[in-house]
Design an enzyme around this catalytic site. Sequence first.
Site, PDB file in Angstrom:
ATOM      1  N   ASP A 200       0.872  -1.180   0.000  1.00  0.00           N
ATOM      2  CA  ASP A 200       0.000   0.000   0.000  1.00  0.00           C
ATOM      3  C   ASP A 200       0.908   1.227   0.000  1.00  0.00           C
ATOM      4  OD1 ASP A 200      -2.245  -1.611   0.245  1.00  0.00           O
ATOM      5  OD2 ASP A 200      -3.042  -0.558   2.002  1.00  0.00           O
ATOM      6  N   HIS A 248      -0.006   0.593   7.767  1.00  0.00           N
ATOM      7  CA  HIS A 248       0.296   1.954   7.334  1.00  0.00           C
ATOM      8  C   HIS A 248       1.190   2.734   8.299  1.00  0.00           C
ATOM      9  CE1 HIS A 248      -3.448   1.872   4.548  1.00  0.00           C
ATOM     10  NE2 HIS A 248      -2.481   1.067   4.156  1.00  0.00           N
ATOM     11  N   ARG A 267       3.476   1.906  19.592  1.00  0.00           N
ATOM     12  CA  ARG A 267       4.090   1.039  18.579  1.00  0.00           C
ATOM     13  C   ARG A 267       5.597   1.295  18.499  1.00  0.00           C
ATOM     14  NH1 ARG A 267      -0.851   2.485  14.365  1.00  0.00           N
ATOM     15  NH2 ARG A 267      -2.360   1.077  15.342  1.00  0.00           N
ATOM     16  N   SER A 303      -7.543   2.512  13.937  1.00  0.00           N
ATOM     17  CA  SER A 303      -7.392   2.617  15.380  1.00  0.00           C
ATOM     18  C   SER A 303      -7.528   4.066  15.841  1.00  0.00           C
ATOM     19  CB  SER A 303      -6.006   2.090  15.784  1.00  0.00           C
ATOM     20  OG  SER A 303      -5.013   3.032  15.400  1.00  0.00           O
TER      21      SER A 303
HETATM   22  O1  DAV Z   1      -3.660   2.694  13.252  1.00  0.00           O
HETATM   23  O2  DAV Z   1      -5.395   1.884  12.324  1.00  0.00           O
HETATM   24  C1  DAV Z   1      -4.664   3.555  10.122  1.00  0.00           C
HETATM   25  C2  DAV Z   1      -4.009   4.179   8.930  1.00  0.00           C
HETATM   26  C3  DAV Z   1      -4.872   4.119   7.776  1.00  0.00           C
HETATM   27  N1  DAV Z   1      -4.228   4.717   6.615  1.00  0.00           N
HETATM   28  C4  DAV Z   1      -4.298   2.410  12.250  1.00  0.00           C
HETATM   29  C5  DAV Z   1      -3.716   2.770  10.910  1.00  0.00           C
END
Ligand code: DAV
Length: 377
Positions: A200, A248, A267, A303
Amino acid sequence: MAKIVNSWNEWSRLRRVIVGRADGTMIQAPEPAIVRDFPDDGFPAGAYGPMPQDMVDAANEQMDNFAAILESHGVVVDRPEAMDWSKAIETPDWTMDSQFGVMPPRDVLLTVGSEILEATMSQRARWFEYLAYRPLLQEYFREDPDFRWESAPKPRLTDASYHGGPEFWHEFESLDEEEAIERFTMNRRWNLTEEEPLFDAADVGRFGKDLFVYHSSVTNAAGIDWLTRHFPDHRVHVARFRESHPVHLDATFVPLRPGLALSNRKRVPLEEDMVTLFEINDWEIVPCAEPALEEPPPLCYCSVWLSMNTLLLDEKTIFVEEQEKAQQQQLYDLGFEVIPVPFWAVGPFGGGLHCATADVYRDGDMEDYFPKQIPGY
Ligand code: DAV
């Protein structure tokens, strides 16, 4: 003839950008790449269909508002085509009962200098998503003689591209976070196999001559290898983080300006060489602020860390989600002018302010912000 496409990093002055749209977004049908499961919001595993219209309207209102704010700062805003994402699709290898949507252009389009590269993607539901951007890319191609229009090899996405498909998700969901990190993240083994290059665009962080690529659940090692060979004038580095379901780079590790990067406080980076590379080149890495939300909103597969999914207008000015007060304060304390933008209604459509945009033009050229390198990294 004009120069339309140019962007080497995430922070130089933004002049032109693509903002996605929420129209027609689907909770996608189950497929080997991913099974959506929202039992409390009317879409238990296996169920699929259009996002509720009131949510679509609320998301579009916030996206239109963001587009207007960008325009008020002198940024040209382009929008992709609305398409019917409920349509079933078919290749010689498989059929898929629905597609996904076109909210997050950042996932699909990678701008590096005068090039826009259409990513492979790794979900069948996202196979045709690039088509929504084709009218824009055709326009750039007609008008900008230097525009390099590229598309990564279209993946087959047969069952050989996935470790078990739905079985994988069954196993994943039976584990708690720490177990999943130990079993998958520490072994660099998620659902994607190494059958073919997959990535991606949102897994790529652009820092001038250096590109950092997240080895995530949607980007495999072959995808990183392909990007390394595709950008021979760049230095491509692997990034990994302690996260059970890595997706991502832009809610994980992002540059703010030369010498300053924001890292997700939960993270933790797993590539020691990456941290060292930043240190020896005098970059400061600051942990992000606490997110405003405890849980993502209904039907949201992203998230709460969209809190750090921001967009830089330039090295001193940053768009941050309106509710993310702690993140705003931290960036203010770091010397930024902070422009709050209401955007959480967009989250369930696939991301925050960075996801919802794709760079077309930022000032400046390719520069080297990491003159000291680590051999082999
Ligand atoms: O932390 O859920 C979301 C990023 C979407 N481009 C996450 C990553």
